[in-house]
Write a protein that holds these residues in place. Structure first.
Motif, short mmCIF file in Angstrom:
data_model
loop_
_atom_site.label_atom_id
_atom_site.label_comp_id
_atom_site.label_asym_id
_atom_site.label_seq_id
_atom_site.Cartn_x
_atom_site.Cartn_y
_atom_site.Cartn_z
N ASN A 257 -0.06 4.39 -0.34
CA ASN A 257 -0.66 5.50 0.37
C ASN A 257 -1.59 4.96 1.46
O ASN A 257 -2.79 4.80 1.23
N PRO A 258 -1.05 4.69 2.64
CA PRO A 258 -1.87 4.08 3.70
C PRO A 258 -2.97 5.00 4.26
O PRO A 258 -3.78 4.56 5.05
N LYS A 259 -3.01 6.26 3.83
CA LYS A 259 -4.07 7.16 4.29
C LYS A 259 -5.44 6.71 3.79
O LYS A 259 -6.46 7.11 4.31
N HIS A 260 -5.44 5.86 2.76
CA HIS A 260 -6.70 5.41 2.17
C HIS A 260 -7.18 4.08 2.75
O HIS A 260 -8.12 3.49 2.24
N ILE A 261 -6.56 3.63 3.82
CA ILE A 261 -6.94 2.37 4.44
C ILE A 261 -7.79 2.65 5.67
O ILE A 261 -7.43 3.49 6.50
N LYS A 262 -8.88 1.97 5.79
CA LYS A 262 -9.68 2.03 7.01
C LYS A 262 -9.65 0.63 7.61
O LYS A 262 -10.05 -0.34 6.98
N ILE B 23 0.86 -1.17 0.00
CA ILE B 23 0.00 0.00 0.00
C ILE B 23 0.90 1.22 0.00
O ILE B 23 1.58 1.50 0.98
#
Length: 87
Positions: A67-72, A65
């Motif tokens: 861009n881990p900001k897009h993981i919930k 991943i």
């Protein structure tokens, strides 16, 4: 980068794989590790895992991943290994 690695390893080798994975990532659940890792460290980790694995029987899945900001991440039930900081 952030990675999630899952594996299905024969019972004779699973302990060695788990021990090796703990050197690089955080254990979150049986056969699942996750965390931040450099490309070089990931390459080294996978190379070392291939030395333990039997490619005819075992499997290793690597999810990268960028861009881990897009993981919930949502946990239902008991959290096996709590991580205080998840991006």
């Amino acid at each position: 980068m952030f990675v999630i690695i899952t594996y299905d390893i024969g019972h004779k080798r699973v302990g060695k794989v788990c021990k090796k994975m703990r050197e690089y990532l955080d254990w979150t659940q049986n056969s699942v590790f996750e965390g931040e890792i450099t490309v070089g460290a990931l390459t080294k980790c996978i190379r070392e895992l291939h030395e333990i694995m039997n490619n005819e029987e075992d499997s290793l899945y690597v999810y990268q991943i960028n861009n881990p900001k897009h993981i919930k991440k949502t946990i239902h039930g008991q959290e096996k290994c709590p991580i205080d900081l998840f991006l």
